[in-house]
Scaffold this active site. Sequence first.
Site, PDB file in Angstrom:
ATOM      1  N   CYS A   2       5.124  27.683  20.595  1.00  0.00           N
ATOM      2  CA  CYS A   2       3.957  28.006  19.797  1.00  0.00           C
ATOM      3  C   CYS A   2       3.974  27.167  18.528  1.00  0.00           C
ATOM      4  CB  CYS A   2       3.952  29.495  19.436  1.00  0.00           C
ATOM      5  SG  CYS A   2       4.058  30.611  20.856  1.00  0.00           S
ATOM      6  N   ARG A  50      -0.473  30.711  19.555  1.00  0.00           N
ATOM      7  CA  ARG A  50       0.332  31.046  20.725  1.00  0.00           C
ATOM      8  C   ARG A  50       0.043  30.163  21.929  1.00  0.00           C
ATOM      9  NH1 ARG A  50       0.434  36.209  24.849  1.00  0.00           N
ATOM     10  NH2 ARG A  50       2.555  35.818  25.617  1.00  0.00           N
ATOM     11  N   LEU A  51       1.117  29.672  22.524  1.00  0.00           N
ATOM     12  CA  LEU A  51       1.080  29.111  23.866  1.00  0.00           C
ATOM     13  C   LEU A  51       1.757  30.132  24.766  1.00  0.00           C
ATOM     14  CD1 LEU A  51       0.586  26.797  25.891  1.00  0.00           C
ATOM     15  CD2 LEU A  51       2.838  25.907  25.283  1.00  0.00           C
ATOM     16  N   ALA A  52       0.992  30.772  25.619  1.00  0.00           N
ATOM     17  CA  ALA A  52       1.524  31.859  26.441  1.00  0.00           C
ATOM     18  C   ALA A  52       2.333  31.293  27.604  1.00  0.00           C
ATOM     19  CB  ALA A  52       0.382  32.724  26.963  1.00  0.00           C
ATOM     20  N   VAL A  53       3.628  31.591  27.613  1.00  0.00           N
ATOM     21  CA  VAL A  53       4.543  31.127  28.659  1.00  0.00           C
ATOM     22  C   VAL A  53       5.221  32.306  29.349  1.00  0.00           C
ATOM     23  CG1 VAL A  53       6.678  29.834  29.084  1.00  0.00           C
ATOM     24  CG2 VAL A  53       4.927  28.883  27.573  1.00  0.00           C
ATOM     25  N   GLU A  79      11.944  29.129  23.054  1.00  0.00           N
ATOM     26  CA  GLU A  79      12.404  29.957  24.161  1.00  0.00           C
ATOM     27  C   GLU A  79      13.874  30.332  23.943  1.00  0.00           C
ATOM     28  OE1 GLU A  79      10.411  30.962  26.431  1.00  0.00           O
ATOM     29  OE2 GLU A  79       8.734  29.564  26.271  1.00  0.00           O
ATOM     30  N   LEU A 261       9.537  15.976  34.567  1.00  0.00           N
ATOM     31  CA  LEU A 261       9.180  14.583  34.313  1.00  0.00           C
ATOM     32  C   LEU A 261      10.257  13.725  34.973  1.00  0.00           C
ATOM     33  CD1 LEU A 261       8.151  14.706  30.538  1.00  0.00           C
ATOM     34  CD2 LEU A 261       6.796  15.192  32.571  1.00  0.00           C
ATOM     35  N   GLY A 378      14.578  14.885  30.879  1.00  0.00           N
ATOM     36  CA  GLY A 378      15.986  14.482  30.819  1.00  0.00           C
ATOM     37  C   GLY A 378      16.447  14.013  29.459  1.00  0.00           C
TER      38      GLY A 378
END
Length: 619
Positions: A2, A50-53, A79, A261, A378
Site C-alpha cells: 500500500c 490500499r492495494l488489496a492483496v 507483507e 518475472l 529475482g
Amino acid sequence: MCGITGWVSYGRDLHPHRPTITAMTQALDRRGPDGAGIYLDTHVALGHRRLAVMDIPGGAQPMITATADGDVALVYSGEAYNFQELRAELASRGHRFHSHCDTEVVLAGYLEWGPAVADRLNGMYAFAIWDGRRDALVMIRDRMGVKPFYYSPTSDGVLFGSEPKAILANPAASHTVTLEGMRELFAFIKTPGHAIWDGMVEVKPGTIVTVDRSGIRSHVYWSLQTAEHTDDQERTVAHVRDLLDDIVRRQLVADVPTCTLLSGGLDSSAMTAIAAAQAAERGKKVRSFSVDFVGLTDNFVPDGLRSTPDTPFVHDVATKARTNHRDIVLSSLEIADPAIRAASIRARDFPSGLGDLDQSLYLLLKEIKRHATVAMTGESADELFGGYRQFFDPHARKGQTFPWLANGHQFFGRAAERPYEQSLLTPAFEAALDLTTYVQDTYLDAVRDIQRLPGESDMEWQMRKISYLHLTRFVRIWLDRKDRISMAFGLEVRVPFCDHRLVEYVYNTPWALKTFDGREKSLLRAAAADVLPLSVINRTKAPFPTPQDPGYAAALRAQCADLLASPNHPVFDLIDAELLRVAVKTEFPQSDQASRRDLERTLDLATWIDLYSPMIVMT
C-alpha cells in the site's frame, strides 16, 4: 502492499488540516488503487492508500484499536509472510481477530510486544503506529529495505510517507536539493538514510524511529552481522534449497492473481521453477512474464555485457516448469516516448540516470498489472550469491572503492580512474560535486562497521567486504527501482532472495563455497539444479536487456536537440549546452552505452526539473 503517509504536530490541532493530509494521501493513489482512509486526531493525521492483496473485504486502513488510555492506529505497507504463525501465537495470548489479513496481526503484535514486534516479523514492510497512550509515533522498516519509507522532521513533529511525493504534498516540506543530494544522485550509491531532498530522511532498513514530544530517536533492530559458517558444501547447498522452498511457499500466498518475472537467468529461473513445482502440487500453474524488444532476439548482436538474448532461455524454463508464459514485446519508439520517461521519473521522484532500463521496466510492469496483482522477482540474488562481474574483477577486489564503481563506468561526471573522458556537466557544477571525494568518503564510512572473523584469510575478508557493500548499498538501488515503478501501477513485487534468513546464511558462507565449482553463484545453481533446464544451468550472467534498435539512439539525439532549442532551460545550469550540442551531432553505435546514457541522463534531469521544480542549491 500500500501507500502510507502522515503528519505529527505537537504544536497545533490538525483537525482543520484534513485537506492537507488528503492531498498527501492522494499523492500515493497509484500505490493503493483499491481504497483510501484517513485517521485524524488532535496532534496526528494518518493517510492510507490500499492495494488489496490479502482479505479483500476485511483489511481496510488505518486500522485502529481503542484503549482506555487512547487509540492505537496503524498504517501499514507490505507483507508479513509469517503472519499465520504470529496470529496463532497472539490468539493463544488472548487476542481476538476480526479479519484474515496480516495488518491486524501486526497491530495486535504491537499491542502485545510494542516496537519489539519488528524482531518477530518475516517480510517486507514499512509501517507507522500512532500510540495515543503516550502520544508517540513509531515507524518501522523491514530489514533489507524492500519497502521505501521517508520522513521529514518539522519544528514541532514530523511528516512521513512511503514516497517523497507524499511529504512534498505538504506545504511545510522543502523542495530544495543541495549538493549533498545531487552527489547521491550522480554517484550511483544508495547511502542508507539519504533521501535526495534537503531535510528529508530515509528510515534506514532494519530500523525503528520513534517520535514523541522529546524528539526523534532511532533504534537499529537488525543489521548484517558476521558469524562463523560451520556447514560443509553438501549441507550448505541443501540448506539453501530448504530455505528457498519455504520462502517461495510463503510468498505465493495471496488472495489475488500472482505471477513471476522470468528473465531466463539463473535467479528468476530458479525462483520460477520452484514456484511452479509447488503450484503443481496443488494442481495449478504459475504465470510467468518476460520482456523482449522488437527484432532483438532475431537480430541480436553480442556486446560487452550480454552474449546472448534472453528469450530462448526464458522459453526453456517455461517449457520445463510448465508455466503459463507470455513474452511482452516492447518497441524502441515506446521506450523513447517522453511521456514514458516522465511517468517513470514521477514514479521514482528523482532522475535515476538509468534511462531505457527504467522506461522498459515501466512498460513491462504496466502490462503485467493487466494480468496479476502480485509478481515475484529475482532481485538481490546476484548481490547475495556473487553473480556480478565486479565480484571477479581484480581491480574491484582491491577494495579502494565500491566494487561496481571500481572502473568508473557508473559516473555521470568524469571518473578519477578515467580522467580522459569528457563530461557533459558544466565545469563549475562538476567541480562543486567533487564526486571522487564523496564516493571515497562514503566508501570508508560504509566499510567501517563490517566485522572480520578471527582467522579469516585476507581473500575471504576482502570478499566479505564486497558482499557486504552489495547487500547494504548496491541492492537497495534496484529494490527501490522495482518497488517504485511497480507500485506506480498498484503491482506488488515480492523478492524471495531478500528473506533475511537466507541473507544471513549466505552472507556468512565463505567465498570458496559460493564459488565451489569455479563459477559465479555456485550455491544457487546447485540448490536449484533439479528444476532447471541445462541451458540455464550453463548460462553466464546477463543484465536486464536493452534495445539494440538504432532508432532509439536517434530518438535520444532528436529529443536533446529539442532541449537545446530552449537555451534558458534550468538544466543548462548543470549541463554544458555546447558539449551536449556536440554529443547530439555525433553518431555512435547502439552498443556505445556510455554515450547513449549521457543523453538519457540529460533528458532525465530536464524532465525531473520540469516535473518537480526543485530548488537546486550549488553551495
